[in-house]
Design an enzyme around this catalytic site. Structure first.
Site, PDB file in Angstrom:
ATOM      1  N   PRO A  88       0.819  -1.214   0.000  1.00 29.27           N
ATOM      2  CA  PRO A  88       0.000   0.000   0.000  1.00 29.27           C
ATOM      3  C   PRO A  88       0.857   1.271   0.000  1.00 29.27           C
ATOM      4  CG  PRO A  88      -0.606  -1.451   1.843  1.00 29.27           C
ATOM      5  CD  PRO A  88       0.584  -2.059   1.176  1.00 29.27           C
ATOM      6  N   GLU A 115       1.770  -8.465   8.631  1.00 25.49           N
ATOM      7  CA  GLU A 115       2.014  -7.011   8.685  1.00 25.49           C
ATOM      8  C   GLU A 115       2.912  -6.535   7.546  1.00 25.49           C
ATOM      9  OE1 GLU A 115       0.407  -5.028  10.980  1.00 25.49           O
ATOM     10  OE2 GLU A 115      -0.585  -6.952  11.356  1.00 25.49           O
ATOM     11  N   ARG A 153      -1.986  -7.947 -21.066  1.00 23.07           N
ATOM     12  CA  ARG A 153      -2.838  -7.634 -22.213  1.00 23.07           C
ATOM     13  C   ARG A 153      -2.250  -6.557 -23.119  1.00 23.07           C
ATOM     14  NH1 ARG A 153      -6.033  -3.512 -21.635  1.00 23.07           N
ATOM     15  NH2 ARG A 153      -7.869  -4.282 -22.699  1.00 23.07           N
ATOM     16  N   ASP A 168      -8.505   1.318 -25.491  1.00 26.59           N
ATOM     17  CA  ASP A 168      -8.980   1.169 -24.115  1.00 26.59           C
ATOM     18  C   ASP A 168      -9.315   2.484 -23.450  1.00 26.59           C
ATOM     19  OD1 ASP A 168      -8.619  -1.539 -24.038  1.00 26.59           O
ATOM     20  OD2 ASP A 168      -6.588  -1.412 -23.214  1.00 26.59           O
TER      21      ASP A 168
HETATM   22  C1  4GT Z   1      -2.986  -3.340  -0.142  1.00 24.97           C
HETATM   23  C2  4GT Z   1      -2.130  -3.316  -1.201  1.00 24.97           C
HETATM   24  C3  4GT Z   1      -1.058  -4.219  -1.209  1.00 24.97           C
HETATM   25  C4  4GT Z   1      -1.750  -5.030   0.864  1.00 24.97           C
HETATM   26  C5  4GT Z   1      -2.350  -2.333  -2.317  1.00 24.97           C
HETATM   27  C6  4GT Z   1       1.472  -6.260   3.652  1.00 24.97           C
HETATM   28  C7  4GT Z   1       0.749  -7.489   4.048  1.00 24.97           C
HETATM   29  C8  4GT Z   1       0.740  -5.616   2.525  1.00 24.97           C
HETATM   30  C9  4GT Z   1      -0.567  -7.442   3.353  1.00 24.97           C
HETATM   31  C10 4GT Z   1      -0.385  -6.556   2.200  1.00 24.97           C
HETATM   32  N1  4GT Z   1      -2.799  -4.186   0.883  1.00 24.97           N
HETATM   33  N2  4GT Z   1      -0.884  -5.067  -0.167  1.00 24.97           N
HETATM   34  N3  4GT Z   1      -0.181  -4.276  -2.235  1.00 24.97           N
HETATM   35  N4  4GT Z   1      -3.242  -1.370  -2.114  1.00 24.97           N
HETATM   36  N5  4GT Z   1      -1.582  -5.818   1.926  1.00 24.97           N
HETATM   37  O1  4GT Z   1      -1.727  -2.424  -3.356  1.00 24.97           O
END
Ligand code: 4GT
Length: 265
Positions: A88, A115, A153, A168
Site C-alpha cells: 500500500p 504485517e 494484455r 482502451d
Molecule cells: C494493499 C495493497 C497491497 C496489501 C495495495 C502487507 C501485508 C501488505 C498485506 C499486504 N494491501 N498489499 N499491495 N493497495 N496488503 O496495493
C-alpha cells in the site's frame, strides 16, 4: 514476457493461468506466469516464514532469509527482470505504469502477508514498490495478479487481432464510449442510429464525442490534466452552449410559473 510471483499461497496464482485470454497467451508462449512458494526457501522442519516484530506489537512480519533466498533464486532464472514489491506504500498503479512495466525484461512480484515484509528486504532486494490503490488487503497476491493482468494484455499479440489496447479507457486520458450489440431495441432503449448507418467516418466521430463527453461527466479530473485538440474544444463548447440554453430557459420557466404561463422558447 515472464511473470514470477513470490508468495506463500502459490495456488492463488495458478488460477490466473487457467482461464481466458491469459491462458491462451500462456499456451501460445507469449507470456508465462509462475509462482514460487517462499516456504520452500524457509529453514527447519516447519519451514516458518514469519516471526514476531522487534519492538513488540501485534501481528507477524515475514522473515527476511526465506524471502531473500526466493528473490535470489527467481533473479537467477530471470536475469533481466525487475523486482516489484506490492505494498500500500508503493507508487499508485495506473495504465501508464502498466505500459511502462510491459517494456521490462520480466517481472518478479513479491507478495507480503501479515504485517508485511522485513524492511531490510525492501531496501536491499526490491527495485520498485507498487500499490493498486488506497486500501489495505490481507496480502499482496491480488495486487500482483492485477498488475499481471493489466501488463499482459499490452504485450503484442496477447489480445489478438480483434481487440486493441490502444482503444482502451485511459488511452489519451479518455474513457471509452459505450458499446452496443443486438437487439436493436432493448426494453424500449434503441441503439444510437449512427452506429447502424454504416458510415464509418460518422461512427468514428460519434465515438470520439461520446468518449469525451463521458469522460467529462464521469471523470472530469482526467480532462483537467490533459491538452484538448481544437475539435475537442469545439465539442465541449457545443455542450456548454446547449447547457446554457437549458439554464436560460429555466429562468423563463420560473418567471412563467409566477404568471401562470408554462411556455418557454
Ligand atoms: C494493499 C495493497 C497491497 C496489501 C495495495 C502487507 C501485508 C501488505 C498485506 C499486504 N494491501 N498489499 N499491495 N493497495 N496488503 O496495493
Amino acid at each position: 514476457m515472464k511473470f514470477t510471483v513470490l508468495t506463500i499461497f502459490p495456488e492463488l496464482v495458478a488460477a490466473m493461468r487457467a482461464h481466458g485470454i491469459l491462458r491462451r497467451a500462456v499456451q501460445r508462449g507469449q507470456i508465462d506466469i509462475c509462482a514460487i512458494d517462499i516456504r520452500e526457501f524457509a529453514a527447519g522442519r516447519h519451514r516458518v516464514t514469519d516471526d514476531r516484530p522487534y519492538g513488540g506489537g501485534c501481528g507477524m512480519v515475514m522473515k527476511p532469509e526465506p524471502l531473500a533466498a526466493a528473490i535470489r533464486f527467481a533473479r537467477g532464472r530471470m536475469p533481466g527482470a525487475s523486482v516489484v514489491h506490492l505494498t500500500p506504500q508503493g507508487r499508485p498503479f495506473c495504465q501508464a505504469a502498466a505500459w511502462d512495466l510491459a517494456l521490462r525484461g520480466g517481472l518478479i512480484l513479491v507478495c507480503g502477508r501479515y504485517e508485511g515484509i522485513d524492511e531490510r528486504v525492501c531496501s536491499d532486494f526490491i527495485d520498485e514498490e507498487i500499490s493498486i490503490g488506497d486500501y489495505v488487503l490481507t496480502g499482496g497476491e491480488l495486487p500482483a495478479l492485477v498488475v499481471i493482468d493489466a501488463v499482459a494484455r499490452l504485450i503484442p499479440g496477447v489480445l489478438g487481432g480483434e481487440s486493441s489496447a490502444v482503444k482502451d479507457s485511459f488511452h489519451e486520458s479518455l474513457l471509452e464510449h459505450g458499446h452496443y450489440t443486438r437487439p436493436r431495441v432493448f426494453e424500449g432503449h434503441a441503439v444510437p442510429d449512427v452506429l447502424l448507418s454504416g458510415n464509418h467516418r460518422e461512427i468514428e466521430k460519434w465515438r470520439r464525442e461520446a468518449s469525451l463527453v463521458r469522460t467529462f461527466l464521469k471523470r472530469p479530473d482526467l480532462l483537467m490534466h490533459r491538452a484538448l485538440s481544437p475539435a475537442e474544444v469545439e465539442i465541449l463548447q457545443k455542450w456548454r452552449s446547449d447547457i446554457e440554453k437549458i439554464i436560460r430557459n429555466q429562468s423563463l420557466h420560473c418567471a412563467d410559473s409566477l404568471s401562470g404561463d408554462q411556455q418557454a422558447g
